[in-house]
Every structure is written in structure tokens, then in C-alpha cells.
Design a protein around this motif. Structure first.
Motif, short mmCIF file in Angstrom:
data_model
loop_
_atom_site.label_atom_id
_atom_site.label_comp_id
_atom_site.label_asym_id
_atom_site.label_seq_id
_atom_site.Cartn_x
_atom_site.Cartn_y
_atom_site.Cartn_z
N ARG A 448 0.86 -1.19 0.00
CA ARG A 448 0.00 0.00 0.00
C ARG A 448 0.89 1.23 0.00
O ARG A 448 1.88 1.29 0.73
CB ARG A 448 -0.91 0.02 1.23
N ASP A 449 0.53 2.20 -0.82
CA ASP A 449 1.26 3.46 -0.92
C ASP A 449 0.53 4.51 -0.09
O ASP A 449 -0.62 4.86 -0.39
CB ASP A 449 1.33 3.89 -2.39
N ASP A 450 1.19 4.99 0.96
CA ASP A 450 0.58 6.02 1.82
C ASP A 450 1.06 7.43 1.48
O ASP A 450 0.86 8.36 2.26
CB ASP A 450 0.88 5.71 3.29
N GLY A 451 1.72 7.58 0.34
CA GLY A 451 2.14 8.91 -0.09
C GLY A 451 3.55 9.25 0.33
O GLY A 451 4.40 9.58 -0.49
N THR A 452 3.81 9.20 1.63
CA THR A 452 5.15 9.48 2.13
C THR A 452 5.84 8.22 2.65
O THR A 452 6.96 8.28 3.15
CB THR A 452 5.12 10.53 3.26
N SER A 453 5.15 7.10 2.54
CA SER A 453 5.75 5.82 2.93
C SER A 453 5.06 4.69 2.17
O SER A 453 3.94 4.85 1.67
CB SER A 453 5.63 5.58 4.44
N LEU A 454 5.76 3.57 2.09
CA LEU A 454 5.24 2.37 1.43
C LEU A 454 5.18 1.25 2.45
O LEU A 454 6.11 1.06 3.24
CB LEU A 454 6.15 1.96 0.27
N ASN A 455 4.08 0.50 2.44
CA ASN A 455 3.88 -0.61 3.37
C ASN A 455 3.90 -1.92 2.59
O ASN A 455 3.18 -2.07 1.60
CB ASN A 455 2.54 -0.47 4.09
N LYS A 466 7.23 -7.99 7.36
CA LYS A 466 6.52 -6.72 7.24
C LYS A 466 7.55 -5.60 7.18
O LYS A 466 8.51 -5.59 7.95
CB LYS A 466 5.58 -6.52 8.42
N MET A 467 7.34 -4.67 6.26
CA MET A 467 8.34 -3.62 6.04
C MET A 467 7.65 -2.31 5.70
O MET A 467 6.67 -2.28 4.94
CB MET A 467 9.27 -4.04 4.90
N ILE A 468 8.16 -1.22 6.26
CA ILE A 468 7.70 0.12 5.91
C ILE A 468 8.90 0.90 5.40
O ILE A 468 9.96 0.91 6.04
CB ILE A 468 7.07 0.85 7.11
N ILE A 469 8.74 1.56 4.26
CA ILE A 469 9.81 2.36 3.66
C ILE A 469 9.39 3.83 3.67
O ILE A 469 8.33 4.18 3.15
CB ILE A 469 10.10 1.92 2.22
N ALA A 470 10.20 4.68 4.27
CA ALA A 470 9.97 6.12 4.25
C ALA A 470 10.54 6.69 2.95
O ALA A 470 11.71 6.45 2.63
CB ALA A 470 10.61 6.79 5.45
N LEU A 471 9.74 7.43 2.21
CA LEU A 471 10.16 7.96 0.92
C LEU A 471 10.87 9.31 1.09
O LEU A 471 10.87 9.90 2.17
CB LEU A 471 8.95 8.10 0.00
N ASP A 472 11.44 9.80 -0.01
CA ASP A 472 12.25 11.02 0.08
C ASP A 472 11.41 12.28 0.28
O ASP A 472 11.97 13.35 0.52
CB ASP A 472 13.15 11.16 -1.15
N ASN A 473 10.09 12.16 0.19
CA ASN A 473 9.23 13.32 0.48
C ASN A 473 8.71 13.28 1.92
O ASN A 473 7.86 14.08 2.30
CB ASN A 473 8.06 13.39 -0.50
N ASN A 474 9.22 12.34 2.70
CA ASN A 474 8.81 12.22 4.10
C ASN A 474 9.62 13.21 4.93
O ASN A 474 10.84 13.11 5.02
CB ASN A 474 9.05 10.78 4.58
N GLU A 475 8.95 14.16 5.53
CA GLU A 475 9.64 15.23 6.26
C GLU A 475 9.95 14.85 7.70
O GLU A 475 10.59 15.63 8.42
CB GLU A 475 8.80 16.51 6.22
N ALA A 476 9.52 13.68 8.12
CA ALA A 476 9.82 13.23 9.48
C ALA A 476 11.25 12.70 9.53
O ALA A 476 12.01 12.81 8.57
CB ALA A 476 8.81 12.16 9.91
N SER A 477 11.61 12.11 10.64
CA SER A 477 12.95 11.55 10.80
C SER A 477 12.84 10.19 11.47
O SER A 477 11.76 9.79 11.94
CB SER A 477 13.82 12.48 11.66
N THR A 478 13.95 9.49 11.53
CA THR A 478 13.99 8.26 12.31
C THR A 478 13.93 8.62 13.79
O THR A 478 14.01 9.80 14.17
CB THR A 478 15.29 7.48 12.04
N PHE A 479 13.80 7.61 14.64
CA PHE A 479 13.73 7.86 16.07
C PHE A 479 14.96 8.61 16.57
O PHE A 479 14.87 9.47 17.45
CB PHE A 479 13.58 6.54 16.83
N LYS A 480 16.12 8.33 15.98
CA LYS A 480 17.35 8.99 16.41
C LYS A 480 17.64 10.28 15.64
O LYS A 480 18.70 10.89 15.83
CB LYS A 480 18.53 8.02 16.29
N GLY A 481 16.73 10.68 14.76
CA GLY A 481 16.87 12.00 14.15
C GLY A 481 17.54 12.06 12.80
O GLY A 481 18.03 13.12 12.40
N ILE A 482 17.57 10.95 12.06
CA ILE A 482 18.13 10.97 10.70
C ILE A 482 17.04 11.33 9.71
O ILE A 482 15.95 10.75 9.72
CB ILE A 482 18.75 9.61 10.34
#
Length: 538
Positions: A448-455, A466-482
Motif C-alpha cells: 500500500r502506498d501512503d504517499g510518504t511511505s510504502l507498506n 513486514k516492512m515500511i519504507i519512508a520515501l524522500d518526500n517524508n519530512e519526518a525523521s527516524t527515532f534517532k533524528g536521521i
């Protein structure tokens, strides 16, 4: 965007004079260099032993984009104005170029023998089937080459129509609505294969080799290419080494492998004989040969073929494969890569020809884990190091313990806090909003494509990933701030994730993985393109 086919009768009368008198940007002009690089990257993703068409950018503003099938040489033309329209799309400029150039390449590789393109002067008629085929080529192989063609194709289509003043009902051209419909249909079909390719790549990165192979074989049945042949072969090699109880019999690390951390994770006791069940290796050898048949200059397949021969115990065939590659490259004025010299040196060393092994290793100068480790193994073998032969496991442990403290230090990671768009991988479940693709062999992929991530959910007979991919238009960060576009050095510092469990290098792309945190990063030129988190149930 509009792509037209012109009968040969009109080409003879109109096109040849136009080609002869049109003015083109010089080949060293920055616009030509950038656009031709896009063309070559898509052609490389396809992989073919045919010569890539010559490329020109016209200063005139008449053809938009065009493929011309000449008798002795093929050409792809692009108006300079189209290049400028693509530049106007900002960060999507290269994606837009890939859509247009990839489409014209599609006409070439799909053997469309007439001439295709935008034009305002020639007789015009639309052949939707051929345009659909070229669209699909552009979408899939553009994506494999690293461009976001599915998202950008409809956008650049509108931009080009607007820039050239082509209204929805301009005589001689398909309606914009019809053209959009063709592209939308192609995107719906090709998105399945792009998603399977993407999840297959990441499954390989987290060492789920059989699951990655399932994905690649599904693609191979529909879009065969040298890259997919090669990837299936590499999955086979990895499956063999991963399941081999005598992994200590392969003391060197082969160039196709993840970096050296894989050796650290294995239980290694002593040197012993190799496993003689080579079905996976023999299949890999055939796959690499098929990739080379498609493209006789495909260096990666030669290197992997040499690795396969070496793993099988045929060191002479391994060295001979690299010698053959070297002859091909010398004809082109090129030289062997470090990985080619590395496998050549390994094959010589395993034949106990340490002198020529060292000569090959002398060309392996980059300061990477895999190179340092292999240099040390060769030194121990050629020097008859007693500690190496008496207790190989302890020798390897000692080698790693003597590494840099930063490399050995494992940062504590919290996998249950690595949420992407508010979700953890273990919390996603297939349902009505997910699309299912049956891979065969009791395996399916739901996505499923959620726009800023793929499931993604890979559901096999005995495993679920199970895998979630954050796309390059995702303005959030990882838990550690990347964030997107952060560099490799930042990720690997002790303030963030530290040294990775594995690093898979395939310049300019690389994937780094943290097994103890179930998080990984895809990088291009050492900068984050996306990141992903996963959960596995067996």
C-alpha cells in the motif's frame, strides 16, 4: 506529453532535411551531459548488447522528443525547451527527463521500426498500443535506474502540453485526457513490478535471500533484463553460502557479498572441505552467462560469474572469466575494477598461487572492510601463519577485536520506537486497502502506498516479513533524528546509529543495515534516499 509515429514515406521527405540542418547543443554542453547520463542509466538498467542510440539536443523547438530509426545509426532527439521545462520541476527535474527519454528508449528497445516523437510539422497519427509499450518501458526501467517515473510521468505530461501550447483538442494530437489515460493504465500495471523490485532489493539487504529471489523471479517472467538475471544469480550464491555448514572453507569474502561483518556473525571453527552440492551455484552460473549474453560488457555479471566458479572450486575458470573481461575492457580503453582484481586474486590464492594473488591484490587499494580483511587473509595464508591454520575461528575473532574501537562498539537501538508515519512494521496488516500480488510458490506480496511511505507484507509458506519504507518526500525523521539527505558519516557516528551490521555497496547506491535495530538506509552518493524498518515472523 504526446508520442507520434511517422510513416517512412514522410520521413524520407521531411525528416532527413530537418536532421541535416537542425542545430544541436555540443556534446560537452552541460545540458547534453546531464540528459545523456539519464539516457545511459536507463539503458544500463535494461541491459542489452545493442548500441545505445546517439543522443542530441536540438536548439529548435519543433519535435519535443523523438526517436529516429536510421538504417545504420539510431538517434534520440530532445528539444532544449523540453530540458528547460524539466528543470522547472525543481527536485523532480531528473525524474521528468527520465520519463521523456525513457519513453523514446522504449521505442528503440521494443524494436518499433518506424519513427516516434512529438512534432508539429509531420503527418500525425496515434498508435496507442505502441505508446503504451514505450510508456511501460520508461516507467519500469526508469524506476530500476533510480528515477521516480510513476509519480512524475503525469506531471511532466501536463507541463509539456502547456509549454508547447497544445490544447486538449489540438488537431492531429491525442487529447490530453486520452494521453493521461494511456499513462495511468501503464502506471497501474508497472507499479506492481516496481514495488516487487523494491521490496526484493530490501529483502536481500536484510538477508532474506529466498524471499528476494521469489521477487526477482516474478519480475524476470515479465520484464527480463541483465540486472534481474544477475540479481537472481546473486541470491543463489548468497543462499548457498548462507546454508553451507562449511563456510569456514571460504575464508575470503567475495565481491558480491555484504561487507565483512557477515563473517563476524558466523560460527567459524576450522578450515574444512567444501560442500559438493552445487545446484544453486550451477543455476547462478547460467544466470550470469545469460546476463553477459544480453550485454557482453556487463562487468558486474563477469565478476559474479567468476565468484560462482570460485565457490564451485574451479579457480582456473574464475581467473579465465576475469581475463576475458579484461580483453573486452581493453578494447574500450578501460581497465578492470577493484572488485575484478579482488576475485582474480582470490581465485589465485585458492590455487595457492600466492605470487599472482598478491599482484592482483596490489590493485585493490581502497580502504574498505572487505579489502582489509581479504588482504589479511592472503598475508596469513602466504606467510603460513600458524595461528591462522591451527585455529581459524580464533584468528578471525582476534582480527575483529583488533579493529577500531568505533567499529566494534554497538550502539543500543530501540526497534520498537522506529515508527514511520506513526506505524511500526509489526502493526501493519493486509486488508482491503492493500494490493496483493501472487508471486507463485505459496508466496504473495501485499503493498500500500501512503504517499510518504510504502507498506509491504511478504507472506510466504513459513515466513512473514513486514516492512515500511519512508520515501524522500517524508519530512519526518527516524527515532534517532536521521532525515532524508543526511550523510553516511552522520548516521554512523556514536550519537546516532554507529557502525552498521552490514553494508552493501553498489556505487553510487548502497544499503546499510542495523540488524539489532531492524532499520536500514538506502543511500545515493552517501546520502539518505530513504530508510526502512522491518519485522519478521517465522
Amino acid at each position: 506529453m504526446k508520442f507520434l509515429i511517422f510513416p517512412l514515406l514522410f520521413i524520407a521527405f521531411y525528416l532527413q532535411p530537418y536532421i541535416g540542418f537542425a542545430q544541436y547543443l555540443p556534446s560537452d554542453h552541460y545540458k547534453h551531459v546531464v540528459a545523456e547520463k539519464v539516457l545511459n542509466q536507463i539503458a544500463m538498467a535494461k541491459g542489452d548488447n545493442r548500441t545505445v542510440p546517439s543522443f542530441r539536443i536540438s536548439k529548435d523547438k519543433k519535435n519535443i522528443a523523438m526517436y529516429f530509426a536510421g538504417e545504420n545509426e539510431h538517434f534520440i532527439y530532445l528539444d532544449e525547451k523540453v530540458y528547460d521545462v524539466c528543470v522547472g520541476m525543481g527536485k523532480d527535474s531528473l525524474n521528468a527527463l527520465a520519463c521523456i527519454i525513457g519513453h523514446e528508449l522504449g521505442h528503440y528497445y521494443e524494436d518499433h521500426s518506424d519513427h516516434f516523437g512529438f512534432n508539429t510539422e509531420f503527418a500525425k497519427h496515434d498508435q496507442k498500443t505502441l505508446e503504451d509499450v514505450a510508456d511501460k518501458f520508461s516507467l519500469f526501467f526508469g524506476a530500476v535506474a533510480g528515477y521516480d517515473t510513476p509519480r512524475v510521468f503525469p506531471l511532466i505530461l501536463n507541463k509539456v502540453y502547456d509549454a508547447y501550447g497544445k490544447s486538449d483538442k489540438l488537431a492531429g494530437y491525442p487529447d490530453l485526457q486520452d494521453r493521461q489515460s494511456i499513462v495511468k493504465s501503464a502506471i497501474n500495471e508497472i507499479s506492481d513490478f516496481i514495488n516487487i523490485y523494491r521490496v526484493g532489493q530490501n529483502l536481500y539487504a536484510i538477508h532474506r535471500f529466498q524471499e528476494a529471489k521469489d521477487c526477482m523471479e516474478f519480475i524476470q517472467n515479465h520484464y527480463p533484463s541483465k540486472i534481474v538475471h544477475n540479481n537472481i544469480g546473486v541470491c543463489n550464491l548468497s543462499l548457498y553460502l548462507n546454508s553451507n555448514n562449511n563456510q569456514e572453507a571460504y575464508p575470503y569474502i567475495y565481491p558480491f557479498e555484504f561487507e565483512v561483518r557477515v563473517k563476524r556473525m558466523k560460527e567459524i571453527s576450522k578450515l574444512s572441505k567444501r560442500d559438493h552440492s552445487f545446484t544453486l551455484i550451477d543455476e547462478a552460473i547460467q544466470l550470469f552467462k545469460e546476463a553477459i549474453h544480453i550485454d557482453p560488457y556487463y562487468e558486474t555479471a563477469y565478476i559474479n560469474l567468476a565468484c560462482a566458479y570460485s565457490i564451485r572450486g574451479n579457480q582456473d575458470a574464475s581467473s579465465g572469466t576475469i581475463n576475458e573481461l579484461q580483453l573486452f575492457l581493453e578494447r574500450e580503453g578501460k581497465s578492470l575494477s577493484e572488485n575484478a582484481y579482488l576475485i582474480k586474486g582470490i581465485s589465485k590464492a585458492l590455487n595457492e598461487d600466492y605470487t599472482n594473488a598478491q599482484k592482483a591484490f596490489d590493485h585493490v587499494t581502497s580502504d574498505s572492510d572487505i579489502n582489509q580483511f581479504n588482504h589479511s587473509v592472503l598475508k596469513a595464508e602466504s606467510g603460513k601463519d600458524a595461528s591462522y591454520f591451527d585455529d581459524f575461528r580464533n584468528w578471525v575473532i582476534t582480527y575483529f577485536n583488533n579493529e577500531d574501537q568505533e567499529v566494534n562498539h554497538k550502539i543500543a537501538l530501540e526497534r520498537n520506537k522506529e515508527v514511520i508515519d506513526g506505524k511500526l512494521p509489526q502493526d501493519i496488516h493486509e486488508g482491503a486497502t492493500y494490493k496483493e500480488i501472487n508471486l507463485g510458490n505459496w508466496a504473495s506480496v501485499f503493498f500500500r502506498d501512503d504517499g510518504t511511505s510504502l507498506n509491504y507484507i511478504y507472506a510466504g509458506k513459513d515466513i512473514e516479513v513486514k516492512m515500511i519504507i519512508a520515501l524522500d518526500n517524508n519530512e519526518a525523521s527516524t527515532f534517532k533524528g536521521i532525515h532524508f539527505n543526511d550523510d553516511y558519516q552522520k548516521i554512523t557516528t556514536s550519537n546516532y546509529y554507529g557502525y552498521p551490521s552490514f553494508r552493501w555497496n553498489k556505487k553510487p547506491l548502497s544499503i546499510i543495515v542495523y540488524d539489532h535495530g531492524n532499520i536500514g538506509f538506502l543511500l545515493e552518493d552517501n546520502r539518505v534516499v530513504n530508510w526502512f524498518a522491518w519485522a519478521i515472523t517465522e
